[in-house]
Design a protein around this motif. Structure first.
Motif, PDB file in Angstrom:
ATOM      1  N   PHE A 212      46.009  27.542  25.898  1.00 19.72           N
ATOM      2  CA  PHE A 212      45.157  28.383  25.505  1.00 19.72           C
ATOM      3  C   PHE A 212      45.999  29.401  24.456  1.00 19.72           C
ATOM      4  O   PHE A 212      45.497  29.682  23.482  1.00 19.72           O
TER       5      PHE A 212
ATOM      6  N   ARG B  71      43.547  38.623  22.709  1.00 19.14           N
ATOM      7  CA  ARG B  71      43.922  37.614  23.293  1.00 19.14           C
ATOM      8  C   ARG B  71      45.242  37.490  24.015  1.00 19.14           C
ATOM      9  O   ARG B  71      45.175  36.883  25.049  1.00 19.14           O
TER      10      ARG B  71
ATOM     11  N   ARG C 138      44.275  35.436  32.197  1.00 19.06           N
ATOM     12  CA  ARG C 138      44.182  34.056  32.562  1.00 19.06           C
ATOM     13  C   ARG C 138      45.369  33.789  33.504  1.00 19.06           C
ATOM     14  O   ARG C 138      44.902  32.980  34.555  1.00 19.06           O
TER      15      ARG C 138
ATOM     16  N   SER D 212      39.724  26.924  23.206  1.00 17.19           N
ATOM     17  CA  SER D 212      38.639  27.535  22.502  1.00 17.19           C
ATOM     18  C   SER D 212      38.914  29.143  23.051  1.00 17.19           C
ATOM     19  O   SER D 212      38.329  29.843  23.866  1.00 17.19           O
ATOM     20  N   PRO D 213      39.783  30.061  22.284  1.00 18.41           N
ATOM     21  CA  PRO D 213      40.202  31.197  22.782  1.00 18.41           C
ATOM     22  C   PRO D 213      38.917  32.066  22.806  1.00 18.41           C
ATOM     23  O   PRO D 213      38.850  33.137  23.535  1.00 18.41           O
ATOM     24  N   GLY D 214      37.942  31.928  21.927  1.00 23.03           N
ATOM     25  CA  GLY D 214      36.662  32.820  21.866  1.00 23.03           C
ATOM     26  C   GLY D 214      35.681  32.344  23.080  1.00 23.03           C
ATOM     27  O   GLY D 214      34.793  33.178  23.356  1.00 23.03           O
ATOM     28  N   VAL D 215      35.837  31.489  23.969  1.00 22.41           N
ATOM     29  CA  VAL D 215      35.181  31.414  25.230  1.00 22.41           C
ATOM     30  C   VAL D 215      35.764  31.941  26.408  1.00 22.41           C
ATOM     31  O   VAL D 215      36.914  31.937  26.877  1.00 22.41           O
ATOM     32  N   ILE D 216      35.152  33.520  26.405  1.00 20.25           N
ATOM     33  CA  ILE D 216      35.758  34.326  27.184  1.00 20.25           C
ATOM     34  C   ILE D 216      35.366  34.164  28.815  1.00 20.25           C
ATOM     35  O   ILE D 216      36.330  34.267  29.730  1.00 20.25           O
TER      36      ILE D 216
END
Lengths: 117, 176
Positions: free
Chosen positions: A34, A53, A60, B64-68
């Motif tokens: 990620f 991010r 995460r 997919s960093p936009g999938v939070i």
């Protein structure tokens, strides 16, 4: 490093180096992926996505430690705070900085008081 | 037929989902809505990969960093280049528009079913193509996450019409 199925990490030379939890290593590897992906996608994205991010990545990682049973109270607290804020807060730079200051203050206290490994 | 404008206004981008699946019949309705979107020269270039297996979603999310949030399903809205190349229909510049129109249909159909959604552009296309096993002529352009919203989402402010609408010529206000 690979895993031989008995939770033993194997170094390139073949020596066992540690006892590893395959679920933990898989989850950590996904989080590493990620972060790498974010490093690429951020090149073309708005500047303020970067801090978000990074915070998301820490959240995460903390969730991985919680799910695999490796989290202590400090990690659990950080996981919960990030999980909440990433959905309901962090609307602008001021809120983000306030939130990060709060987390970093706790982290500084925690790291200063933790016994050395 | 209900008021489509009210549905458009009620739709939100949802990033926090309940942990419950979406019925197959509803997933099919959402993709069906995408299928009926207009496309440049009626090329119908869009193809859809519906991902609703938990492990597969998590693998996809790593790229997919936009999938939070933890969505119940993710639809990769892709373009099939062979549709364009075989029929000499239009250029690649049409692709994002075709995909966007299909996706908007899907978002609205999801909203009409009480299902939350979010369009996601922040992903690595090459990696997503690899983990989805896409052939070389199929490219993912947009991901749509789907799931039941966990709590309400606020509507972000919208720019007023007076600021974005011009009548007949730039700078001339719309007056009735």
């Amino acid at each position: 490093m690979s895993n031989d199925g008995n939770h033993k990490g194997i170094a390139p030379g073949g020596a066992a180096v540690a006892t590893l939890d395959p679920k933990l290593t898989r989850e950590v590897y996904k989080t590493m992926t990620f972060i790498l992906t974010a490093a690429k996608t951020l090149v073309d994205e708005p500047k303020d996505y970067g801090p978000f991010r990074l915070v998301d990545a820490v959240g995460r990682l903390a969730q991985v430690l919680v799910r695999t049973g490796y989290a202590d109270d400090a990690v659990r607290a950080m996981a919960e705070e990030i999980e909440h804020e990433k959905y309901y807060g962090l609307k602008d730079e001021t809120e983000l900085l306030l939130f990060l200051d709060k987390l970093l203050e706790k982290a500084a206290e925690n790291l200063a008081s933790r016994p050395k490994a | 037929m209900g008021d489509i404008l009210e549905l458009i206004k009620a739709r939100r981008s949802i990033r926090r989902y309940e942990d419950r699946p979406i019925a197959d019949e509803d997933l099919l309705k959402i993709v069906e809505a995408g299928r009926w979107a207009p496309s440049g020269s009626n090329r119908q270039p869009c193809v859809f990969v519906l991902v609703d297996d938990r492990d597969a979603i998590e693998t996809l999310s790593a790229f997919s960093p936009g999938v939070i949030g933890r969505a119940a399903a993710v639809v990769a809205v892709c373009v099939d280049d062979s549709r364009r190349l075989a029929n000499d229909r239009g250029s690649e510049s049409l692709d994002p528009m075709d995909v966007a129109m299909a996706a908007q249909n899907m978002l609205l159909e999801a909203a009409s079913l009480g299902i939350g959604s979010c369009p996601v552009l922040s992903f690595d296309g090459k990696s997503v193509a690899r983990v989805l096993g896409l052939p070389g002529h199929v490219r993912p352009l947009l991901l749509v996450t789907l799931g039941y919203a966990l709590g309400p989402a606020k509507a972000p402010a919208r720019r007023p019409l007076s600021e974005i609408l011009h009548r007949n010529r730039w700078g001339e206000a719309f007056t009735k």
